[in-house]
Design a protein around this motif. Sequence first.
Motif, PDB file in Angstrom:
ATOM      1  N   ILE A 280       0.835  -1.162  -0.056  1.00  0.00           N
ATOM      2  CA  ILE A 280       0.004   0.002  -0.014  1.00  0.00           C
ATOM      3  C   ILE A 280       1.068   1.255   0.020  1.00  0.00           C
ATOM      4  CG2 ILE A 280      -1.814   1.299   1.162  1.00  0.00           C
ATOM      5  CD1 ILE A 280      -2.431  -1.291   2.589  1.00  0.00           C
ATOM      6  N   ALA A 281       0.811   2.126  -1.103  1.00  0.00           N
ATOM      7  CA  ALA A 281       1.476   2.889  -1.205  1.00  0.00           C
ATOM      8  C   ALA A 281       0.798   4.455  -1.768  1.00  0.00           C
ATOM      9  CB  ALA A 281       2.786   2.853  -1.872  1.00  0.00           C
ATOM     10  N   ILE A 282       1.066   5.667  -1.362  1.00  0.00           N
ATOM     11  CA  ILE A 282       0.410   6.875  -1.912  1.00  0.00           C
ATOM     12  C   ILE A 282       1.585   7.587  -2.551  1.00  0.00           C
ATOM     13  CG2 ILE A 282      -0.821   8.936  -1.678  1.00  0.00           C
ATOM     14  CD1 ILE A 282      -2.501   7.365   0.407  1.00  0.00           C
ATOM     15  N   VAL A 283       1.707   8.093  -3.775  1.00  0.00           N
ATOM     16  CA  VAL A 283       2.802   8.863  -4.393  1.00  0.00           C
ATOM     17  C   VAL A 283       2.194  10.175  -4.619  1.00  0.00           C
ATOM     18  CG1 VAL A 283       4.188   9.122  -6.347  1.00  0.00           C
ATOM     19  CG2 VAL A 283       3.490   6.658  -5.619  1.00  0.00           C
TER      20      VAL A 283
ATOM     21  N   MET B 108       5.597  -2.749   5.173  1.00  0.00           N
ATOM     22  CA  MET B 108       4.966  -1.728   3.973  1.00  0.00           C
ATOM     23  C   MET B 108       3.673  -2.619   3.490  1.00  0.00           C
ATOM     24  SD  MET B 108       8.082  -0.011   2.244  1.00  0.00           S
ATOM     25  CE  MET B 108       9.219   1.151   2.896  1.00  0.00           C
ATOM     26  N   THR B 109       3.329  -3.699   4.042  1.00  0.00           N
ATOM     27  CA  THR B 109       2.213  -4.750   3.355  1.00  0.00           C
ATOM     28  C   THR B 109       1.178  -4.913   4.298  1.00  0.00           C
ATOM     29  OG1 THR B 109       3.380  -6.738   3.915  1.00  0.00           O
ATOM     30  CG2 THR B 109       3.977  -5.799   1.671  1.00  0.00           C
ATOM     31  N   SER B 110       0.220  -5.434   4.067  1.00  0.00           N
ATOM     32  CA  SER B 110      -1.174  -5.787   4.873  1.00  0.00           C
ATOM     33  C   SER B 110      -1.835  -6.982   4.315  1.00  0.00           C
ATOM     34  CB  SER B 110      -1.836  -4.821   5.218  1.00  0.00           C
ATOM     35  OG  SER B 110      -3.002  -4.993   5.930  1.00  0.00           O
TER      36      SER B 110
ATOM     37  N   VAL C 166      -4.449   5.900   9.778  1.00  0.00           N
ATOM     38  CA  VAL C 166      -3.485   4.788   9.970  1.00  0.00           C
ATOM     39  C   VAL C 166      -1.976   5.430   9.878  1.00  0.00           C
ATOM     40  CG1 VAL C 166      -5.034   3.217   8.782  1.00  0.00           C
ATOM     41  CG2 VAL C 166      -3.446   4.329   7.460  1.00  0.00           C
ATOM     42  N   LYS C 167      -1.015   5.045  10.215  1.00  0.00           N
ATOM     43  CA  LYS C 167       0.414   5.428  10.189  1.00  0.00           C
ATOM     44  C   LYS C 167       0.893   5.248   8.773  1.00  0.00           C
ATOM     45  CE  LYS C 167       1.201   5.122  15.256  1.00  0.00           C
ATOM     46  NZ  LYS C 167       2.046   4.418  16.128  1.00  0.00           N
ATOM     47  N   TRP C 168       1.827   6.337   8.501  1.00  0.00           N
ATOM     48  CA  TRP C 168       2.500   6.238   7.247  1.00  0.00           C
ATOM     49  C   TRP C 168       3.882   6.109   7.226  1.00  0.00           C
ATOM     50  CZ3 TRP C 168      -0.404   4.736   2.970  1.00  0.00           C
ATOM     51  CH2 TRP C 168      -1.793   5.020   2.955  1.00  0.00           C
TER      52      TRP C 168
ATOM     53  N   TYR D 113       2.136   2.497   3.720  1.00  0.00           N
ATOM     54  CA  TYR D 113       1.345   2.101   5.062  1.00  0.00           C
ATOM     55  C   TYR D 113       2.251   1.354   5.856  1.00  0.00           C
ATOM     56  CZ  TYR D 113      -1.173  -1.119   7.783  1.00  0.00           C
ATOM     57  OH  TYR D 113      -1.463  -1.836   9.026  1.00  0.00           O
ATOM     58  N   ASN D 114       2.156   1.728   7.290  1.00  0.00           N
ATOM     59  CA  ASN D 114       3.118   1.388   8.271  1.00  0.00           C
ATOM     60  C   ASN D 114       2.407   0.423   9.152  1.00  0.00           C
ATOM     61  OD1 ASN D 114       5.113   1.106  10.299  1.00  0.00           O
ATOM     62  ND2 ASN D 114       5.002   3.318  10.857  1.00  0.00           N
TER      63      ASN D 114
END
Length: 375
Positions: free
Chosen positions: A312-315, A345-347, A370-372, A325-326
């Motif tokens: 999960i990532a946001i660019v 970095m995964t879920s 959520v934490k990043w 995602y942390n």
Amino acid sequence: MEKTYAYDEKNNIVKIYSIRAVKDFCRDYKMKIEEFNFAVVLDDSMENCYRLFEGCSSFNQPVVIPENVTGCMDMFRDCKAFNQSIKVPDNVRQCTRMFMGCQSLNQSVELSKSAEICDSMFAQCKEFNQKMIIPLCVENTSGMFSGCSSFNQSIVLGENVINCGNMFGNCVSLNQKIELHSTNCYCDNMFYNCTSLLPENVTIYSKRTTQKNLEKKLQKMWGTEEINGTVNIVTIKVEKKAKINNIHYTLKESQPVDIKEEEIKKLTLSEIHQKLEELYQSGKMKALEISEESEESMKTLSLYFDEELCSIAIVDDWDDTVYYYNSGEGEELVEIQGNLYPRHMTSSDSELLFLIIDEFVKAGKPTKKVKWIKE
């Protein structure tokens, strides 16, 4: 020049091929348009009836409108003697002023299921008092029954109406149930001079607003500062539109798919959620990218799947920043779609995954729930 009509003199029937047919017939037979009152047959090839009988004040003959017709604007305007039942074909979208000034009309009129524009359709039809079903797709009913002094029927207006101003102006006999489901339409003078109408018979579906703004709206609808009665107000929650411009996803053994902004705008947030969840539950999802682009920002939520995990990532293209995602689950490397990610970095939590998706679709930015990890 191609013939616009054919006249059967033996049976006194005019076969009509063009919107100019009646005018050409009256010219050829040296007749005033006001005198035209012949039996007619409209040819199936006709696609438009614009102003076909306009001004034929003596005309009062049965008319069957062909199924191919898409427009009936001004078709019977000022046909003062006209009093026939009409079925408007389902392809017709525009009925502007179709019966305006038909002072004798008081027969059933079945509207097209595709009708969108019905402004002034029955204006000044003083005798008209027939049950009417307004299709859900109708957008403009401004002045639709204006001056229909005998009209006294229940009407339900759907949520697609954007203009119903002066719809019942001077309908002095009107006192039936009226429902307005559109929460954002122009409705000034909708009930102007409806002297018999009890406000208790009117139900308006409205977005949350202040009492002051609501009172102003009602005053504009009645065209007066004093309304003697209580209007039924149903407050509804209007779901926010998505802040995103594009959804791009790839399924196993399938070509990538783009859902463009035009289609996204037609969907509610819950409909977008349902669509994406169905794709996720299919177990075939390989990748999902959701983009938000405006003058202030350009962000993309990127999700890549394997059998169990999702990265999960946001660019943020404007800030040249990536947010991961942390999960806090450690540094062990896992492979997803050919790329290696630290486990934190995964879920595998689908509820958390859709929390992040839903929040991004709604706000166009990373959720604070959520934490990043910022890189």
